[in-house]
Design a protein around this motif. Structure first.
Motif, PDB file in Angstrom:
ATOM      1  N   ALA A  14       0.819  -1.212   0.000  1.00 24.26           N
ATOM      2  CA  ALA A  14       0.000   0.000   0.000  1.00 24.26           C
ATOM      3  C   ALA A  14       0.854   1.265   0.000  1.00 24.26           C
ATOM      4  CB  ALA A  14      -0.936  -0.002   1.198  1.00 24.26           C
ATOM      5  N   ASP A  15       2.071   1.171   0.523  1.00 27.49           N
ATOM      6  CA  ASP A  15       2.968   2.330   0.554  1.00 27.49           C
ATOM      7  C   ASP A  15       3.685   2.422  -0.789  1.00 27.49           C
ATOM      8  OD1 ASP A  15       4.774   4.337   0.998  1.00 27.49           O
ATOM      9  OD2 ASP A  15       5.750   3.375   2.713  1.00 27.49           O
ATOM     10  N   LYS A  16       3.205   3.283  -1.634  1.00 26.12           N
ATOM     11  CA  LYS A  16       3.749   3.386  -2.992  1.00 26.12           C
ATOM     12  C   LYS A  16       5.146   4.006  -3.020  1.00 26.12           C
ATOM     13  CE  LYS A  16       0.071   1.520  -4.419  1.00 26.12           C
ATOM     14  NZ  LYS A  16       0.057   0.096  -4.456  1.00 26.12           N
ATOM     15  N   ARG A  17       5.643   4.454  -1.860  1.00 24.40           N
ATOM     16  CA  ARG A  17       7.015   4.968  -1.778  1.00 24.40           C
ATOM     17  C   ARG A  17       8.002   3.854  -1.462  1.00 24.40           C
ATOM     18  NH1 ARG A  17       5.864   8.959   2.762  1.00 24.40           N
ATOM     19  NH2 ARG A  17       4.601   7.143   3.217  1.00 24.40           N
ATOM     20  N   SER A  18       7.500   2.702  -1.027  1.00 20.13           N
ATOM     21  CA  SER A  18       8.368   1.575  -0.690  1.00 20.13           C
ATOM     22  C   SER A  18       8.780   0.842  -1.968  1.00 20.13           C
ATOM     23  CB  SER A  18       7.642   0.604   0.244  1.00 20.13           C
ATOM     24  OG  SER A  18       6.611  -0.067  -0.461  1.00 20.13           O
ATOM     25  N   VAL A  19       9.842   0.052  -1.867  1.00 23.03           N
ATOM     26  CA  VAL A  19      10.278  -0.731  -3.021  1.00 23.03           C
ATOM     27  C   VAL A  19       9.189  -1.708  -3.461  1.00 23.03           C
ATOM     28  CG1 VAL A  19      11.977  -2.391  -3.878  1.00 23.03           C
ATOM     29  CG2 VAL A  19      12.729  -0.435  -2.532  1.00 23.03           C
ATOM     30  N   PRO A  20       8.576  -2.494  -2.556  1.00 27.35           N
ATOM     31  CA  PRO A  20       7.517  -3.403  -3.011  1.00 27.35           C
ATOM     32  C   PRO A  20       6.323  -2.678  -3.628  1.00 27.35           C
ATOM     33  CG  PRO A  20       8.260  -4.057  -0.836  1.00 27.35           C
ATOM     34  CD  PRO A  20       8.889  -2.726  -1.134  1.00 27.35           C
ATOM     35  N   GLY A  21       5.923  -1.561  -3.027  1.00 24.17           N
ATOM     36  CA  GLY A  21       4.796  -0.799  -3.564  1.00 24.17           C
ATOM     37  C   GLY A  21       5.115  -0.218  -4.932  1.00 24.17           C
ATOM     38  N   SER A  22       6.309   0.341  -5.076  1.00 24.03           N
ATOM     39  CA  SER A  22       6.736   0.897  -6.362  1.00 24.03           C
ATOM     40  C   SER A  22       6.893  -0.194  -7.411  1.00 24.03           C
ATOM     41  CB  SER A  22       8.053   1.653  -6.201  1.00 24.03           C
ATOM     42  OG  SER A  22       7.882   2.822  -5.431  1.00 24.03           O
ATOM     43  N   ALA A  23       7.447  -1.335  -6.999  1.00 23.56           N
ATOM     44  CA  ALA A  23       7.623  -2.450  -7.938  1.00 23.56           C
ATOM     45  C   ALA A  23       6.273  -2.959  -8.434  1.00 23.56           C
ATOM     46  CB  ALA A  23       8.403  -3.586  -7.269  1.00 23.56           C
ATOM     47  N   THR A  24       5.279  -2.967  -7.558  1.00 22.09           N
ATOM     48  CA  THR A  24       3.937  -3.394  -7.959  1.00 22.09           C
ATOM     49  C   THR A  24       3.363  -2.449  -9.010  1.00 22.09           C
ATOM     50  OG1 THR A  24       3.574  -4.382  -5.789  1.00 22.09           O
ATOM     51  CG2 THR A  24       1.627  -3.951  -7.113  1.00 22.09           C
ATOM     52  N   ILE A  25       3.587  -1.165  -8.833  1.00 18.41           N
ATOM     53  CA  ILE A  25       3.128  -0.182  -9.827  1.00 18.41           C
ATOM     54  C   ILE A  25       3.808  -0.432 -11.166  1.00 18.41           C
ATOM     55  CG2 ILE A  25       3.167   2.254 -10.478  1.00 18.41           C
ATOM     56  CD1 ILE A  25       2.876   2.888  -7.476  1.00 18.41           C
ATOM     57  N   ILE A  26       5.117  -0.642 -11.145  1.00 17.34           N
ATOM     58  CA  ILE A  26       5.859  -0.890 -12.386  1.00 17.34           C
ATOM     59  C   ILE A  26       5.340  -2.144 -13.075  1.00 17.34           C
ATOM     60  CG2 ILE A  26       8.112  -1.549 -13.335  1.00 17.34           C
ATOM     61  CD1 ILE A  26       9.372   0.317 -11.265  1.00 17.34           C
TER      62      ILE A  26
END
Length: 76
Positions: A14-26
């Motif tokens: 849920a934290d789009k600033r985190s690596v997992p959150g950002s990676a999910t967006i990508i």
């Protein structure tokens, strides 16, 4: 997407600033179809669109490569 997110807590995703959150967006942005390999050249430029940038991009490229879903660049 389910396979990629299975190892993470929802709060991390849920934290789009985190690596997992950002990676999910990508991964979500780059995904063309359920079985179509994603060209690496289409994934790398997405690093600038998310907070965790390069780290998230590397995680997505590694995941796609492990699951035979990456069309690797010739120079990589």
């Amino acid at each position: 997407m389910d396979t990629f997110t299975a190892g993470y807590l929802r709060v991390c995703l849920a934290d789009k600033r985190s690596v997992p959150g950002s990676a999910t967006i990508i991964l979500h942005t780059a995904r063309l179809g359920p079985h179509a390999p994603i060209p690496e050249r289409d994934v790398r430029p997405l690093a600038g669109t998310v907070a965790a940038g390069t780290a998230a991009t590397r995680r997505v490229i590694s995941f796609l490569d492990e699951h035979a879903q990456l069309e690797a660049d010739e120079l990589s």
